[in-house]
Design a protein around this motif. Structure first.
Motif, mmCIF file in Angstrom:
data_model
loop_
_atom_site.group_PDB
_atom_site.id
_atom_site.type_symbol
_atom_site.label_atom_id
_atom_site.label_comp_id
_atom_site.label_asym_id
_atom_site.label_seq_id
_atom_site.Cartn_x
_atom_site.Cartn_y
_atom_site.Cartn_z
ATOM 1 N N GLN A 1 -12.427 -105.508 -19.168
ATOM 2 C CA GLN A 1 -11.737 -104.366 -18.567
ATOM 3 C C GLN A 1 -12.332 -103.045 -19.053
ATOM 4 O OE1 GLN A 1 -7.664 -105.071 -19.681
ATOM 5 N NE2 GLN A 1 -7.320 -106.599 -18.100
ATOM 6 N N LEU A 2 -12.662 -102.993 -20.328
ATOM 7 C CA LEU A 2 -13.284 -101.777 -20.864
ATOM 8 C C LEU A 2 -14.670 -101.565 -20.261
ATOM 9 C CD1 LEU A 2 -12.249 -102.110 -24.626
ATOM 10 C CD2 LEU A 2 -11.448 -100.376 -23.012
ATOM 11 N N ALA A 3 -15.448 -102.638 -20.183
ATOM 12 C CA ALA A 3 -16.815 -102.522 -19.666
ATOM 13 C C ALA A 3 -16.827 -102.070 -18.209
ATOM 14 C CB ALA A 3 -17.534 -103.856 -19.809
ATOM 15 N N GLU A 4 -15.817 -102.459 -17.444
ATOM 16 C CA GLU A 4 -15.784 -102.097 -16.021
ATOM 17 C C GLU A 4 -15.597 -100.603 -15.806
ATOM 18 O OE1 GLU A 4 -12.677 -104.487 -14.444
ATOM 19 O OE2 GLU A 4 -13.875 -106.340 -14.392
ATOM 20 N N GLN A 5 -15.088 -99.895 -16.807
ATOM 21 C CA GLN A 5 -14.855 -98.458 -16.644
ATOM 22 C C GLN A 5 -16.141 -97.637 -16.781
ATOM 23 O OE1 GLN A 5 -11.612 -96.925 -19.069
ATOM 24 N NE2 GLN A 5 -10.716 -98.971 -19.219
ATOM 25 N N LEU A 6 -17.111 -98.146 -17.513
ATOM 26 C CA LEU A 6 -18.272 -97.334 -17.880
ATOM 27 C C LEU A 6 -19.121 -96.884 -16.685
ATOM 28 C CD1 LEU A 6 -19.324 -99.208 -21.146
ATOM 29 C CD2 LEU A 6 -17.979 -97.109 -20.903
ATOM 30 N N PRO A 7 -19.441 -97.757 -15.720
ATOM 31 C CA PRO A 7 -20.252 -97.272 -14.584
ATOM 32 C C PRO A 7 -19.585 -96.136 -13.817
ATOM 33 C CG PRO A 7 -20.235 -99.676 -14.663
ATOM 34 C CD PRO A 7 -19.200 -99.208 -15.630
ATOM 35 N N LEU A 8 -18.255 -96.115 -13.775
ATOM 36 C CA LEU A 8 -17.546 -95.053 -13.057
ATOM 37 C C LEU A 8 -17.772 -93.701 -13.716
ATOM 38 C CD1 LEU A 8 -15.602 -94.196 -10.827
ATOM 39 C CD2 LEU A 8 -13.692 -94.776 -12.355
ATOM 40 N N TRP A 9 -17.882 -93.693 -15.045
ATOM 41 C CA TRP A 9 -18.140 -92.427 -15.736
ATOM 42 C C TRP A 9 -19.460 -91.816 -15.286
ATOM 43 C CZ3 TRP A 9 -17.051 -93.550 -21.638
ATOM 44 C CH2 TRP A 9 -15.715 -93.974 -21.770
ATOM 45 N N LEU B 1 -22.601 -91.526 -30.941
ATOM 46 C CA LEU B 1 -21.280 -91.057 -30.504
ATOM 47 C C LEU B 1 -20.849 -89.833 -31.305
ATOM 48 C CD1 LEU B 1 -19.363 -94.448 -30.055
ATOM 49 C CD2 LEU B 1 -20.010 -92.845 -28.238
ATOM 50 N N VAL B 2 -21.079 -89.873 -32.602
ATOM 51 C CA VAL B 2 -20.726 -88.729 -33.450
ATOM 52 C C VAL B 2 -21.559 -87.500 -33.064
ATOM 53 C CG1 VAL B 2 -20.761 -87.833 -35.806
ATOM 54 C CG2 VAL B 2 -19.950 -90.159 -35.370
ATOM 55 N N ALA B 3 -22.857 -87.700 -32.829
ATOM 56 C CA ALA B 3 -23.749 -86.581 -32.496
ATOM 57 C C ALA B 3 -23.365 -85.937 -31.163
ATOM 58 C CB ALA B 3 -25.196 -87.067 -32.464
ATOM 59 N N THR B 4 -23.099 -86.764 -30.159
ATOM 60 C CA THR B 4 -22.724 -86.207 -28.854
ATOM 61 C C THR B 4 -21.358 -85.535 -28.918
ATOM 62 O OG1 THR B 4 -21.893 -88.406 -28.194
ATOM 63 C CG2 THR B 4 -24.114 -87.797 -27.496
ATOM 64 N N GLY B 5 -20.468 -86.051 -29.786
ATOM 65 C CA GLY B 5 -19.171 -85.404 -29.955
ATOM 66 C C GLY B 5 -19.320 -84.007 -30.534
ATOM 67 N N GLN C 1 -24.759 -85.178 -19.262
ATOM 68 C CA GLN C 1 -25.712 -85.824 -20.167
ATOM 69 C C GLN C 1 -24.980 -86.586 -21.277
ATOM 70 O OE1 GLN C 1 -28.179 -83.046 -22.320
ATOM 71 N NE2 GLN C 1 -28.461 -84.518 -23.984
ATOM 72 N N ILE C 2 -23.963 -85.952 -21.845
ATOM 73 C CA ILE C 2 -23.209 -86.583 -22.924
ATOM 74 C C ILE C 2 -22.478 -87.829 -22.419
ATOM 75 C CG2 ILE C 2 -21.171 -86.255 -24.389
ATOM 76 C CD1 ILE C 2 -22.156 -83.452 -24.941
ATOM 77 N N ALA C 3 -21.928 -87.774 -21.212
ATOM 78 C CA ALA C 3 -21.241 -88.935 -20.647
ATOM 79 C C ALA C 3 -22.200 -90.111 -20.504
ATOM 80 C CB ALA C 3 -20.627 -88.584 -19.299
ATOM 81 N N ASP C 4 -23.422 -89.840 -20.017
ATOM 82 C CA ASP C 4 -24.413 -90.909 -19.868
ATOM 83 C C ASP C 4 -24.769 -91.524 -21.220
ATOM 84 O OD1 ASP C 4 -24.533 -90.612 -17.132
ATOM 85 O OD2 ASP C 4 -26.278 -89.293 -17.151
ATOM 86 N N GLU C 5 -24.960 -90.689 -22.228
ATOM 87 C CA GLU C 5 -25.323 -91.203 -23.553
ATOM 88 C C GLU C 5 -24.188 -92.037 -24.154
ATOM 89 O OE1 GLU C 5 -26.818 -88.281 -26.247
ATOM 90 O OE2 GLU C 5 -28.097 -87.328 -24.732
ATOM 91 N N ARG C 6 -22.963 -91.582 -23.948
ATOM 92 C CA ARG C 6 -21.829 -92.317 -24.524
ATOM 93 C C ARG C 6 -21.599 -93.635 -23.806
ATOM 94 N NH1 ARG C 6 -18.987 -88.844 -28.023
ATOM 95 N NH2 ARG C 6 -16.983 -89.884 -27.826
ATOM 96 N N VAL C 7 -21.914 -93.695 -22.526
ATOM 97 C CA VAL C 7 -21.846 -94.968 -21.809
ATOM 98 C C VAL C 7 -22.789 -95.980 -22.455
ATOM 99 C CG1 VAL C 7 -22.490 -96.130 -19.649
ATOM 100 C CG2 VAL C 7 -21.036 -94.097 -19.590
ATOM 101 N N ASP C 8 -24.031 -95.551 -22.729
ATOM 102 C CA ASP C 8 -24.988 -96.449 -23.376
ATOM 103 C C ASP C 8 -24.484 -96.901 -24.750
ATOM 104 O OD1 ASP C 8 -26.669 -96.225 -21.234
ATOM 105 O OD2 ASP C 8 -28.059 -94.828 -22.173
ATOM 106 N N ASP C 9 -23.921 -95.967 -25.509
ATOM 107 C CA ASP C 9 -23.448 -96.305 -26.849
ATOM 108 C C ASP C 9 -22.307 -97.325 -26.796
ATOM 109 O OD1 ASP C 9 -25.263 -94.463 -27.866
ATOM 110 O OD2 ASP C 9 -23.810 -92.825 -27.819
ATOM 111 N N TYR C 10 -21.384 -97.105 -25.892
ATOM 112 C CA TYR C 10 -20.252 -98.032 -25.786
ATOM 113 C C TYR C 10 -20.707 -99.395 -25.271
ATOM 114 C CZ TYR C 10 -16.754 -94.399 -26.721
ATOM 115 O OH TYR C 10 -15.983 -93.426 -27.309
#
Length: 319
Positions: free
Chosen positions: A73-81, A146-150, A103-112
């Protein structure tokens, strides 16, 4: 002439004021529309972070199937971001704030994605191969990103506070980035509810032509030159399970070579599959032993990995 000059200056100033006001209105609208959409995306990211943190720190209290379902369920949310982030790139706003949030959203998707994949792998939960972030990216590297993009967004999110509309953008949370994931994953691996439990078995066997009524463990067949088998296999564990199914037909009342076939596959969690091998050759009046064996894991509850039958083929002309 002085009066005329004064009037001209006043008219010119009025026109400039109207023009400036007209330019501010569209920018105000753009900034406020962007803020509504960006805050919606940022709110989703923060809710995801909270849910992921809760699952990782409390996951040892649920079963493997429930834990895996929540990861999915968590993984399914990431492409929508990523889709929403791409829509925020236009029109360009002051200080390029929309490019930063995308840009930050794309990077955080990869991290998650890395965190979810690593956790699933540690628990032997079936998981698709990553298509975005490098498979070699570590948990610690994903958390550091995640910390850096935050921090980067913490500085950029104030870019519109003094622009028309004076909009305020949400900060990003980093609960999962601050976890000691090595300790958390180790606790999950030692949970009895999340431990891998393997179990397979033969669920059903079908025979064509259909056997005649007889004692249990016997297959009394009409005169036939071939027998078609179908064997249904079940995987009782929530884990990908390689299996191997072997058929052996050995004549007992005539000279003949045993027929042997082996079929292999990987069966998904809690799934079943029907094997249909090539036809087995028989002759009228034949007696044989048919052995069907399954290997790859222990027997599942209520199932067996071995079936053995005495095969009796009726004489020609005898039904």
């Amino acid at each position: 002439m002085a009066l005329v000059a004064t009037l001209l200056v006043l008219v010119f100033a009025r026109d400039i004021g109207r023009s400036a006001h007209g330019a501010i209105n569209p920018r105000r609208s753009e900034n406020r529309s962007f803020a509504a959409l960006a805050n919606s995306l940022l709110g989703q990211e923060n809710a995801f972070d909270a849910r992921l943190t809760y699952l990782l720190t409390n996951g040892e209290s649920v079963s493997r199937s429930v834990f895996a379902a929540r990861l999915d369920q968590l993984a399914e949310q990431l492409p929508l971001w990523q889709t929403q982030a791409a829509q925020l790139r236009r029109p360009r706003l002051a200080h390029d704030v929309n490019d930063v949030v995308a840009q930050i959203a794309d990077e955080r998707v990869d991290d998650y994605q890395v965190i979810l994949a690593k956790v699933a792998s540690s628990l032997s939960i079936p998981w698709p191969n990553p298509s975005g972030p490098p498979a070699t990216l570590t948990l610690s590297a994903a958390q550091a990103s995640l910390v850096a993009t935050g921090k980067q967004w913490g500085e950029a999110r104030w870019g519109l506070i003094r622009e028309p509309g004076r909009v305020s953008l949400l900060a990003t949370s980093n609960f999962s980035a601050l976890l000691n994931l090595s300790t958390v994953v180790d606790a999950l691996e030692h949970s009895s509810l999340l431990a891998v439990t393997r179990g397979i078995g033969i669920a059903a066997v079908s025979v064509s032509p259909a056997p005649l009524p007889t004692a249990s463990g016997e297959l009394l067949l009409p005169p036939t030159r071939s027998v078609r088998l179908g064997v249904s296999i079940s995987n009782a564990g929530y884990v990908n399970q390689p299996i191997s199914l072997t058929y052996v037909l050995t004549p007992t009342n005539r000279l003949g070579i045993s027929e042997r076939q082996t079929m292999t596959m990987t069966l998904g969690p809690l799934q079943s599959y029907a094997f249909v091998p090539a036809s087995l050759s028989t002759v009228a009046s034949e007696h044989a032993i048919l052995t069907i064996s399954l290997s790859g894991a222990p027997s599942g509850a209520g199932m067996s990995r071995l079936r053995r039958y005495t095969v009796i083929v009726s004489p020609s002309g005898n039904t």
